[in-house]
Design an enzyme around this catalytic site. Sequence first.
Site, PDB file in Angstrom:
ATOM      1  N   ARG A   1       0.853  -1.182   0.000  1.00 32.76           N
ATOM      2  CA  ARG A   1       0.000   0.000   0.000  1.00 32.76           C
ATOM      3  C   ARG A   1       0.892   1.236   0.000  1.00 32.76           C
ATOM      4  O   ARG A   1       1.597   1.511   0.972  1.00 32.76           O
ATOM      5  CB  ARG A   1      -0.914  -0.002   1.234  1.00 32.76           C
TER       6      ARG A   1
ATOM      7  N   HIS B   1      -3.165  10.901   0.473  1.00 32.15           N
ATOM      8  CA  HIS B   1      -2.621  10.751   1.821  1.00 32.15           C
ATOM      9  C   HIS B   1      -2.108  12.115   2.275  1.00 32.15           C
ATOM     10  O   HIS B   1      -0.926  12.298   2.540  1.00 32.15           O
ATOM     11  CB  HIS B   1      -1.525   9.690   1.844  1.00 32.15           C
TER      12      HIS B   1
ATOM     13  N   GLU C   1      -7.368   8.522   6.193  1.00 34.01           N
ATOM     14  CA  GLU C   1      -7.615   9.236   7.446  1.00 34.01           C
ATOM     15  C   GLU C   1      -8.153  10.654   7.269  1.00 34.01           C
ATOM     16  O   GLU C   1      -7.501  11.638   7.671  1.00 34.01           O
ATOM     17  CB  GLU C   1      -6.335   9.252   8.289  1.00 34.01           C
TER      18      GLU C   1
ATOM     19  N   ASN D   1      -7.515   1.933   9.913  1.00 34.19           N
ATOM     20  CA  ASN D   1      -6.195   2.209  10.489  1.00 34.19           C
ATOM     21  C   ASN D   1      -6.364   2.221  12.003  1.00 34.19           C
ATOM     22  O   ASN D   1      -7.092   3.066  12.537  1.00 34.19           O
ATOM     23  CB  ASN D   1      -5.674   3.568  10.036  1.00 34.19           C
TER      24      ASN D   1
ATOM     25  N   TYR E   1      -4.424   2.174  15.858  1.00 36.25           N
ATOM     26  CA  TYR E   1      -3.214   2.309  16.660  1.00 36.25           C
ATOM     27  C   TYR E   1      -3.473   2.170  18.151  1.00 36.25           C
ATOM     28  O   TYR E   1      -2.682   1.541  18.850  1.00 36.25           O
ATOM     29  CB  TYR E   1      -2.541   3.661  16.372  1.00 36.25           C
TER      30      TYR E   1
ATOM     31  N   GLU F   1      -3.666   0.021   8.245  1.00 35.81           N
ATOM     32  CA  GLU F   1      -2.478   0.443   8.994  1.00 35.81           C
ATOM     33  C   GLU F   1      -2.558  -0.111  10.405  1.00 35.81           C
ATOM     34  O   GLU F   1      -3.619  -0.074  11.036  1.00 35.81           O
ATOM     35  CB  GLU F   1      -2.365   1.973   9.102  1.00 35.81           C
TER      36      GLU F   1
END
Length: 468
Positions: A94, A138, A183, A308, A310, A383
């Site tokens: 990606r 992005h 995002e 994504n 985290y 991600e």
Amino acid sequence: MDGSQAPGGFSSDGSSSGALPRFPPGFVWGVSTSAYQIEGAVDEDGRGRSVWDAFVERAGRVKDGSDGRVATGHYHRYREDVALIKELGAGAYRFSVAWPRVMPDGGPRVNAAGLDFYDRLVDELCAAGVRPVPTLFHWDTPEAVEAAGGWLERDTARRFAAYADAVAARLGDRVDRWITLNEPAELTLLGYGLGQHAPGRELGFGALPVAHHLLLGHGLAVQALRSRGADNIGIANSHGPTWAASESAADQEAAGLYDLLLNRLFAEPVLLGRYPEEELTAPLLSGAGPVDADLRIIGEPLDWYGVNYYQPTKVGAPAPEGAGAAGFAGIELPPGLPFAPREIEGYPLTDFGWPVAPEALTELLTGFRDRYGDRLPPVVITENGCSYEGMEDRERIAFLAGHLRALHDAITAGVDVRGYFVWSLLDNFEWAEGYARRFGLVHVDYETLTRTPKASYHWLRDALRAQR
């Protein structure tokens, strides 16, 4: 090898651990990067300026005063990086296409030399047996588009769709999986709301029309890609569970509002074709244009939904007046917000200070399944990664192993998860943090640009071989 022994021989504490569970046949394993963070070559082959080129020139905006002019030199070293992906055993890469490299002024003129780079990259990936997975946006809006109002303007969504069409026209014969946006929540919050990322505007809640125009751009890009024959399209939205600081009504209300703004506001228009809690969101979007008509475009059916992930966030009622607010993900928040992130105790922290909570990934995915039901398409983790120093990065190995087990738990619980992409292949320019944070499986010496695989790279390579 029994269930207590794993490829690489590391556990959640970095010592020894069990093997990763077997993932479903056809599961996609990949690594992720983004253009401005790795490419460099910002003045080469007709590339135009982006908002990040402008942002890094403003004193104090990047903590170490650095910029992405060279970054990791991927523009000239992409063959070396593709070889690293092949050796890792990842089946997909990606990357992001830089809008100002393809359309230096944001359109309509197409820079053939810019597209040539991605043409070469895609050819190199295909020759290596690695699936190219381009992300069309992005965060690197062309500076000329920002000068015309950027994502505060509806016309930017139309420009973005024309750009998506141009990229698909060149690469669509070899690309079979596409991502529209990365995002949009972070660009809205950090770029337009707080001014801590490019373009550096500080509009507070006045940034909410940006969210709508980004999502409209997504929907229009989906239509453009479909018109070019694409049938494997997703988005990469950032999500994490919101944990209320307590059972008090004030903390519950604050956590609910935070969750609405950072999770539901970006998921539900795409998945359900409507905004959540319209009595709250409608006034905030009043400057965005014909919202109801746009939602029919934003809700264009997707083939899969990218997440994504985290960390979770603990949120409570705002701090007392004058006390300011807690930081979020390394970002200092201003006072006056209707919620305040709180410290999550009892979890190890990455070098970025983020709590390591793999079980929150399971919670997030099962929560999405329960909330959205059959409106949730197959999920891909687009991600997941962490910042740690050092070559013997056992903490990163523990992080990845823990999150992959948590992901498998979600699959076992009935969530249709089709893939996982590690952030990131390479150490890189980490936005406002500069080069102070290292997320890569591969170490980059920023003076020589030498690449050196870390222990986590070798662990993941062995783990992927065991999945075959």
